[in-house]
Structures are given as C-alpha cells and as structure tokens.
Design a protein around this motif. Structure first.
Motif, PDB file in Angstrom:
ATOM      1  N   ILE A   1     -44.375  -6.843  95.377  1.00 48.25           N
ATOM      2  CA  ILE A   1     -44.221  -6.001  94.176  1.00 48.25           C
ATOM      3  C   ILE A   1     -44.234  -6.878  92.933  1.00 48.25           C
ATOM      4  O   ILE A   1     -44.871  -6.560  91.918  1.00 48.25           O
ATOM      5  CB  ILE A   1     -42.880  -5.231  94.258  1.00 48.25           C
ATOM      6  N   LEU A   2     -43.527  -8.002  93.022  1.00 50.18           N
ATOM      7  CA  LEU A   2     -43.407  -8.894  91.865  1.00 50.18           C
ATOM      8  C   LEU A   2     -44.780  -9.407  91.416  1.00 50.18           C
ATOM      9  O   LEU A   2     -45.121  -9.365  90.231  1.00 50.18           O
ATOM     10  CB  LEU A   2     -42.486 -10.057  92.246  1.00 50.18           C
ATOM     11  N   ILE A   3     -45.593  -9.855  92.422  1.00 47.55           N
ATOM     12  CA  ILE A   3     -46.939 -10.372  92.080  1.00 47.55           C
ATOM     13  C   ILE A   3     -47.735  -9.286  91.350  1.00 47.55           C
ATOM     14  O   ILE A   3     -48.323  -9.504  90.296  1.00 47.55           O
ATOM     15  CB  ILE A   3     -47.724 -10.797  93.355  1.00 47.55           C
ATOM     16  N   LEU A   4     -47.693  -8.093  91.950  1.00 50.16           N
ATOM     17  CA  LEU A   4     -48.494  -6.998  91.381  1.00 50.16           C
ATOM     18  C   LEU A   4     -48.003  -6.609  89.992  1.00 50.16           C
ATOM     19  O   LEU A   4     -48.786  -6.453  89.053  1.00 50.16           O
ATOM     20  CB  LEU A   4     -48.452  -5.777  92.299  1.00 50.16           C
ATOM     21  N   LEU A   5     -46.674  -6.476  89.872  1.00 48.59           N
ATOM     22  CA  LEU A   5     -46.133  -6.014  88.593  1.00 48.59           C
ATOM     23  C   LEU A   5     -46.426  -6.980  87.451  1.00 48.59           C
ATOM     24  O   LEU A   5     -46.836  -6.573  86.359  1.00 48.59           O
ATOM     25  CB  LEU A   5     -44.622  -5.767  88.697  1.00 48.59           C
ATOM     26  N   ILE A   6     -46.237  -8.285  87.718  1.00 51.43           N
ATOM     27  CA  ILE A   6     -46.446  -9.272  86.643  1.00 51.43           C
ATOM     28  C   ILE A   6     -47.885  -9.231  86.146  1.00 51.43           C
ATOM     29  O   ILE A   6     -48.151  -9.160  84.944  1.00 51.43           O
ATOM     30  CB  ILE A   6     -46.072 -10.701  87.121  1.00 51.43           C
ATOM     31  N   THR A   7     -48.842  -9.209  87.082  1.00 54.31           N
ATOM     32  CA  THR A   7     -50.246  -9.233  86.646  1.00 54.31           C
ATOM     33  C   THR A   7     -50.618  -7.957  85.884  1.00 54.31           C
ATOM     34  O   THR A   7     -51.350  -8.002  84.905  1.00 54.31           O
ATOM     35  CB  THR A   7     -51.200  -9.421  87.848  1.00 54.31           C
ATOM     36  N   TYR A   8     -50.064  -6.827  86.339  1.00 55.83           N
ATOM     37  CA  TYR A   8     -50.395  -5.576  85.636  1.00 55.83           C
ATOM     38  C   TYR A   8     -49.729  -5.494  84.268  1.00 55.83           C
ATOM     39  O   TYR A   8     -50.260  -4.900  83.336  1.00 55.83           O
ATOM     40  CB  TYR A   8     -50.037  -4.364  86.484  1.00 55.83           C
ATOM     41  N   LEU A   9     -48.560  -6.130  84.180  1.00 49.29           N
ATOM     42  CA  LEU A   9     -47.868  -6.146  82.893  1.00 49.29           C
ATOM     43  C   LEU A   9     -48.728  -6.893  81.869  1.00 49.29           C
ATOM     44  O   LEU A   9     -48.918  -6.446  80.729  1.00 49.29           O
ATOM     45  CB  LEU A   9     -46.511  -6.835  83.054  1.00 49.29           C
ATOM     46  N   ILE A  10     -49.268  -8.031  82.320  1.00 49.58           N
ATOM     47  CA  ILE A  10     -50.139  -8.821  81.416  1.00 49.58           C
ATOM     48  C   ILE A  10     -51.328  -7.950  80.986  1.00 49.58           C
ATOM     49  O   ILE A  10     -51.710  -7.898  79.823  1.00 49.58           O
ATOM     50  CB  ILE A  10     -50.625 -10.113  82.120  1.00 49.58           C
ATOM     51  N   ASP A  11     -51.874  -7.241  81.995  1.00 51.16           N
ATOM     52  CA  ASP A  11     -53.003  -6.340  81.733  1.00 51.16           C
ATOM     53  C   ASP A  11     -52.675  -5.316  80.645  1.00 51.16           C
ATOM     54  O   ASP A  11     -53.445  -5.088  79.710  1.00 51.16           O
ATOM     55  CB  ASP A  11     -53.298  -5.565  83.029  1.00 51.16           C
ATOM     56  N   GLY A  12     -51.482  -4.712  80.799  1.00 54.58           N
ATOM     57  CA  GLY A  12     -51.038  -3.677  79.855  1.00 54.58           C
ATOM     58  C   GLY A  12     -50.907  -4.219  78.452  1.00 54.58           C
ATOM     59  O   GLY A  12     -51.361  -3.605  77.483  1.00 54.58           O
ATOM     60  N   VAL A  13     -50.309  -5.421  78.348  1.00 49.82           N
ATOM     61  CA  VAL A  13     -50.115  -6.027  77.021  1.00 49.82           C
ATOM     62  C   VAL A  13     -51.479  -6.268  76.359  1.00 49.82           C
ATOM     63  O   VAL A  13     -51.679  -5.934  75.180  1.00 49.82           O
ATOM     64  CB  VAL A  13     -49.323  -7.354  77.152  1.00 49.82           C
ATOM     65  N   ILE A  14     -52.437  -6.780  77.159  1.00 51.80           N
ATOM     66  CA  ILE A  14     -53.780  -7.037  76.593  1.00 51.80           C
ATOM     67  C   ILE A  14     -54.400  -5.730  76.104  1.00 51.80           C
ATOM     68  O   ILE A  14     -54.934  -5.646  75.001  1.00 51.80           O
ATOM     69  CB  ILE A  14     -54.695  -7.714  77.655  1.00 51.80           C
ATOM     70  N   SER A  15     -54.270  -4.683  76.941  1.00 55.25           N
ATOM     71  CA  SER A  15     -54.887  -3.399  76.591  1.00 55.25           C
ATOM     72  C   SER A  15     -54.327  -2.841  75.286  1.00 55.25           C
ATOM     73  O   SER A  15     -55.069  -2.402  74.407  1.00 55.25           O
ATOM     74  CB  SER A  15     -54.666  -2.418  77.741  1.00 55.25           C
ATOM     75  N   VAL A  16     -52.995  -2.876  75.144  1.00 57.24           N
ATOM     76  CA  VAL A  16     -52.382  -2.343  73.918  1.00 57.24           C
ATOM     77  C   VAL A  16     -52.841  -3.159  72.706  1.00 57.24           C
ATOM     78  O   VAL A  16     -53.150  -2.622  71.647  1.00 57.24           O
ATOM     79  CB  VAL A  16     -50.832  -2.340  74.031  1.00 57.24           C
ATOM     80  N   LYS A  17     -52.913  -4.488  72.901  1.00 55.55           N
ATOM     81  CA  LYS A  17     -53.346  -5.361  71.786  1.00 55.55           C
ATOM     82  C   LYS A  17     -54.761  -5.005  71.349  1.00 55.55           C
ATOM     83  O   LYS A  17     -55.069  -4.926  70.161  1.00 55.55           O
ATOM     84  CB  LYS A  17     -53.317  -6.824  72.262  1.00 55.55           C
ATOM     85  N   VAL A  18     -55.644  -4.785  72.363  1.00 54.20           N
ATOM     86  CA  VAL A  18     -57.035  -4.449  72.045  1.00 54.20           C
ATOM     87  C   VAL A  18     -57.091  -3.122  71.287  1.00 54.20           C
ATOM     88  O   VAL A  18     -57.800  -2.983  70.284  1.00 54.20           O
ATOM     89  CB  VAL A  18     -57.892  -4.379  73.340  1.00 54.20           C
ATOM     90  N   GLN A  19     -56.308  -2.136  71.742  1.00 55.12           N
ATOM     91  CA  GLN A  19     -56.330  -0.830  71.058  1.00 55.12           C
ATOM     92  C   GLN A  19     -55.835  -0.957  69.627  1.00 55.12           C
ATOM     93  O   GLN A  19     -56.356  -0.316  68.727  1.00 55.12           O
ATOM     94  CB  GLN A  19     -55.462   0.197  71.805  1.00 55.12           C
TER      95      GLN A  19
END
Ligand SMILES: Nc1ncnc2c1ncn2[C@@H]1O[C@H](COP(=O)(O)OP(=O)(O)OP(=O)(O)O)[C@@H](O)[C@H]1O
Length: 622
Positions: free
Chosen positions: A189-207
């Motif tokens: 869970i930890l591996i998955l959550l951390i990588t997706y969190l990074i993904d989310g931050v990038i997405s919000v920044k791009v928007q």
C-alpha cells in the motif's frame, strides 16, 4: 443601427486579473445547493452510482478467487454453479444500475447546464449595472463566465457533478481495495500510495499552470470571437463588401489564431511533461508491487486464490488511484470554472439594488438637476463631461446639440442612471439618483437610443413590453399613431399582432430603418414615464415623417420632461431650451432665438446647415 468595427483590440490589457477563488469547500456547497434547489433526485442517483460501482468492483476481484477456491476445495458442481450464478446476477444488476445512474448524471448535468447556469449567466449579464457590463473588468468576467458553461459538458462547469461523483466512487472503491491489500501487507500500500501522491501533486500543479493561461485565452477568444462571429453576421456583410474590409479581417484573424495557437502550445507542453512523469511513476509503482507479490507467493503459504485476489486488488487499486488523480485534475479545472461563473453571477452592482425608502413618482413630470457633474470613461485620459451644472425643469423640453463626440449621449446615459458620475451629483425631483432603487428609477425613464433592440415577438409586445393580453390596446394605438406607424400597421394583415425578426419567428417581417425608429418612439411614448429621452429619434425618418413628428412633439411629450438630441438644428426650434455641448462643456444655453442673437457657435452651426436648405450652399469645386 450603427455597427462599429472596434479597432482598439491591440490595447487589451491581459494582465488584468479579476479572479477570485471561493475555495474548494465553498464551491462544493454552492454546487450542491444549486443541484438540490433545482432537482433533488440526481443527488440520490449519485449515491446509487457510487454504491453500485463499489459492489461491481469488489465482485469483479472476488469472482476469480471464488472460482479458484471452489476448484481447490473440490466442492460439488451444483454448489459451484450456485456461486457462479449468484455472483453473475449481482454483477449484472449492479452494472446496469451503475450504467443507468451514470447516464442520468450526465443528462442531469446537461440539463443543469442549460436550464440553470446558462440562463443564470445570461440573466446576470443583462441585469448587472450597465456601467459594470461595459467596463473592462465586467467584459472579462462575462467572457470567462461564458467559457465556463459554453463548452462540452465533460469539460465545462457542469462536469463538476460528473467528476465529483466519480471521485467519491473511486475513493470508496480505493478504500475497500486498500483494506484487502492491507490484509496482505501494508508495505505494498505504501509503495502505491506514495507514487500516486506524487502523481496527484504533479497533476494539480499542471492544472494550476493551465488556469493561469486562461486570462490570456479569454482575451484572445474575445477578439477572435468578434472577428469570427460578430463580423460574420449579416448586418455587417454589406459594409464589409463595399469597403473591402476583408483584408483587415484576414490579417486580424491570422494574428489572433497565431496567438491562440501559441497559448495552446504552452498548455500542450505542460500536458506532455505531466504524462512523461506519470509514465515513469507507473514503471516504479507496478514493477515494485508485482515483484513483492511474486516473492511473497514463493516464500509463504499464499493460496492461488489469494494470489489472484491480491493481484486483482493491486491492479484495481492502481486503476482507481489513477482515476482519483484524473478526477482531482478534472475537479480542479471544474472548480476554477465554478469560480469563473460565480465571479460573474456574484458581481455586486454599484447602484442601489436594495429596497429604498425613496418612492418613484411615475406619474408627474420631473426635474433633473446636474450639480457639478464630471464623467470619464475607463481607460481614457480625458473627461467626457466637465463640471456640468444644469437643471431641466418640470415639463421642460430640452434640446441637446453639439458636434460628434461632444458628450451628448453620455450625458443622457448619466441622466438615465446607466452610468454613474465620476464626481458631482444628479438629482431627480430633488433626490440624489443614487438613493433610488435602480430598477424603481428606471420606471421613471422612457428612452429611445440609437441602437435598437427588437425581440422576436409581435409589434404590440415590442411596444407594450408586457404580456400581450394585458397591454392596453387603446393606449397602444395612441402611441403607435403618435409615432407615425399607424399607416404601416394598417398595411399588415395582422396589424399590431404581426411578428418581428423573421429569422426567428414564423411569418415575421422586417421593418425598415425609419419604421424601426418609429417603433422605438412608440415604445417610449407608450411607457408614459416622467422623463422621456430621445437620442436622434428622427435620424432615419423621411422629411415628411420628420415634419409630422415635430408637429406632434408637444403632444407626445405632454406632461413629461423631455431631452432630445439632434444634429438637425432646425428641429430644436420647438424645444423650450437648447444646450450646446462642446468637448463635454455647456458652452451655450437658451432658446433658438436667444442663441441666434448670441451669434456664437450655435448660430455658426445653424447657418452652415441652413445654407443647403435656402439654396445658397457653398460652391463645390469641380
Ligand atoms: N464606452 C466608451 N469608452 C470610452 N470612450 C467612449 C465610450 N463611449 C463613448 N466614448 C467617447 O466619449 C465621447 C463622447 O461620446 P458620446 O457618444 O457621448 O458623444 P455624442 O456627443 O453623443 O456624439 P454623436 O453626436 O457622434 O452621437 C466620444 O469621444 C467617444 O469616443
């Protein structure tokens, strides 16, 4: 009607940021309230969608485990079949519910969009103070509010509902999948959550980056829209052909398209970088999780059924997390669009919209007093009206004359309460007009402006601006007759009930320029307001019609105060007083005879005009 090509686009200040964010929770409350007030059923449909998707997703990952466990436990074929049938029925029912609710949400969103937001935007644009709607800030808000609802339902403001439901659904499914994986090992869970969190931050920044381009986009779109839509309308086609304006249009279209392309490229670059980062994260994430699962299978007593369940949960978790990231990105966009819409519809008027203790007197003639009034348009460097002191007495017929651009129309817009003075005060019957409730004040004004607004309805309705049955027909006939439109109406098979604007109405007719002007005059007469304002009401009339109007002028302004703008100085003779404006200053004031005796600018203008009528016109060089 005069239509101008606006050549000053190049000066648009795109850095003018008038964007207010209301906050995510505040917008959530707003959208929920809008939906709830409009229709409650869709909110329950959202819940059905969320729940049915949860059931479908859990059943889908549990199905293979159930099959494999049944095989390994060697259960009877009837029991096996029973399990399969139950699971299949559950899947079919909830898949159907999920599909049905998704369609309802999309249709609901479209209906909300059309019936509520779209009308809300139009209503606000027409209802807001004229001075705000015509200001730079107002125009920017209108353009952005328009863009917020005018695009495809999946990417406009109403997409908020679709994205919100999908987001909540994904979060719920994610929680249940996470619980399944947590039973296996929290590390995955930890591996998955951390990588997706990074993904989310990038997405919000791009928007956020994309949103910052919006100010510039709105500005370019407004100019491009003008060239592509407004100029494309048939009203301008004649001038464009005759004055060969196509070159100007082509050059500017190319320029705006180039600007628009540059902006889109900037957005595309941001998107590309986001996708690249996402691809790298997918590699780290899925590779790591699967490697761990395989290791676990070979080094512990995990059954093949459990392996399938965890495998499905990890794969599913990835998909749902990715859904959440996408939905957060979409919700961020939708949230900005909700801001744009709210910035428009929540624009506060400057004029008094509260209930006022001042009651309008709509019956008697009025007195208007300008006390040291100055006015300057936004973005211009000179005052258009300069310290105007003027009292228009009860029942007085005032003529306003002066060269083009002298400030005549501006002055009557101030008297009508459409524009506020920059300094000084205007009094209506001794009361500062800012103390009146704005809409109550308009009840005391009749006006016929240079630009006309005809609606696709009957002539009677256009004049009587009211429900057709409740229009006083006798009063209507009187107004139409005074405006000189009676003869025309007699020639029409349906008379007053003839529809206008044939492009929209069945069997409607077009009126000529002069007839339209008469109609506008009839409308102003019909209203019987204490102040009647006429901006060049005879400009399109033939000489006979013009003469008739002058003869009837006293009757049509009976019991009212009247302001009349005209370039034909002979027409001002029948007014009680003439005001000559020059560069926003009253330079002469008096009756026609008084001003002629003054031998000033009025006489000069009058003499120039009358030369042509007397026959001793200046000679024209061959
Ligand atoms: N919205 C606006 N923004 C900036 N300037 C404006 C605006 N409207 C009018 N003006 C300027 O204000 C000046 C006065 O305009 P106004 O329409 O009051 O003149 P007018 O005396 O009625 O002219 P005309 O006889 O040509 O109708 C003009 O120079 C015009 O360019």
């Amino acid at each position: 009607m005069s239509v101008h090509i606006r050549g000053s686009f190049m000066n648009v200040n795109v850095r003018n940021k008038e964007h207010t964010t209301h906050g995510v929770l505040n917008n959530f409350r707003f959208m929920l309230k809008e939906q709830w007030n409009f229709e409650k059923k869709p909110v329950f449909v959202w819940l059905i969608r969320i729940f049915s998707e949860l059931v479908v997703s859990l059943t889908a990952i549990y199905f293979p485990k159930a099959v494999l466990d049944s095989i390994s436990r060697s259960i009877s074929s009837s029991e096996f079949l029973f399990h399969i049938v139950i699971l299949t029925v559950v899947l079919v029912i909830f898949r159907y519910l999920s599909f049905y609710s998704e369609q309802s949400i999309i249709i609901g969103a479209i209906r909300i969009l059309n019936m509520r937001f779209y009308l809300g935007k139009d209503w606000k644009t027409l209802d807001m103070d004229y001075s705000i709607a015509t200001s730079k800030e107002g125009k920017m808000k209108i353009e952005k509010g328009h863009s917020a609802i005018n695009r495809n339902v999946y990417v406009n403001m109403a997409s908020y509902y679709i994205n919100l439901t999908e987001f909540l659904k994904s979060v719920l499914v994610l929680i249940s999948f996470s619980t399944v994986i947590l039973l296996l090992d929290p590390v995955v869970i930890l591996i998955l959550l951390i990588t997706y969190l990074i993904d989310g931050v990038i997405s919000v920044k791009v928007q956020k980056g994309k949103n910052s381009v919006k100010e510039e986009r709105a500005s370019v779109n407004r100019r491009l829209g003008y060239v592509l839509d407004d100029i494309g309308n048939s009203l301008m086609a004649k001038d464009i052909k005759i004055y060969k304006m196509m070159n100007w249009i082509n050059e500017n279209t190319d320029k705006y398209i180039k600007e628009s392309n540059e902006l889109e490229k900037r957005v595309l670059r941001k998107d590309t970088n986001q996708h690249l980062a996402e691809a790298l994260l997918v590699f780290v994430r899925t590779g790591g999780a699967y490697f761990y699962l395989l290791w676990k299978m070979f080094h512990s007593n995990m059954t093949i059924g459990d392996f399938t369940l965890y495998f499905g949960a990890i794969t599913g978790l990835g998909q749902w997390l990715s859904q959440i990231v996408t939905r957060i990105g979409n919700l961020t966009i939708a949230n900005y669009l909700v801001d744009d819409y709210r910035n428009l519809i929540e624009t506060k008027d400057h004029m008094n919209r509260e209930k006022s203790s001042v009651n309008p007197n709509v019956k008697a003639a009025c007195e208007i007093k300008f006390e040291d009034v100055s006015f300057q348009y936004e973005g211009t460097d000179r005052p258009i009206l300069n310290h105007i002191n003027l009292t228009i007495h009860k029942g007085e017929k005032l003529a306003l004359v002066g060269n083009n651009g002298a400030g005549k129309t501006t002055l009557i817009k101030l008297a009508c309460g459409l524009l506020p003075p920059k300094s000084g005060k205007i009094f209506f019957n001794g009361i500062d007009i800012s103390e009146y409730n704005r809409d109550e004040y308009y009840k005391m004004i009749s006006a016929s402006f240079q630009n006309v607004c005809l609606l696709p309805m009957s002539i009677a309705m256009n004049v009587g601006y009211n429900n057709e049955n409740s229009i006083n027909r006798e009063k209507l006939h009187k107004a139409v007759k005074l405006a000189g439109l009676e003869e025309k109406l007699l020639s029409l098979p349906y008379g007053m009930d003839t529809e206008l604007v044939p492009s929209v109405t069945e069997g409607g007719i077009n009126l000529s320029g002069g007839e339209t002007q008469k109609l506008m005059l009839a409308r102003a007469i019909f209203k019987e307001a204490p102040l009647i304002v006429m901006d060049e009401p005879t400009a399109a009339l033939d000489p006979i019609a013009e003469q008739e109007m002058y003869l009837k002028y006293n009757e049509l302004t009976k019991n009212r105060t009247a302001i009349y703008i005209s370039h034909r100085l002979s027409s001002t003779k029948f007014c009680d007083r003439i005001i000559l404006l020059d560069h926003g200053i009253i330079v002469e004031s008096g009756t026609h005879d008084e001003l002629m005796n003054l031998s000033g600018k009025y006489k000069e203008l009058y003499d120039v005009q009358s030369q042509y009528y007397k026959g001793d016109a200046v000679e024209v060089e061959a």
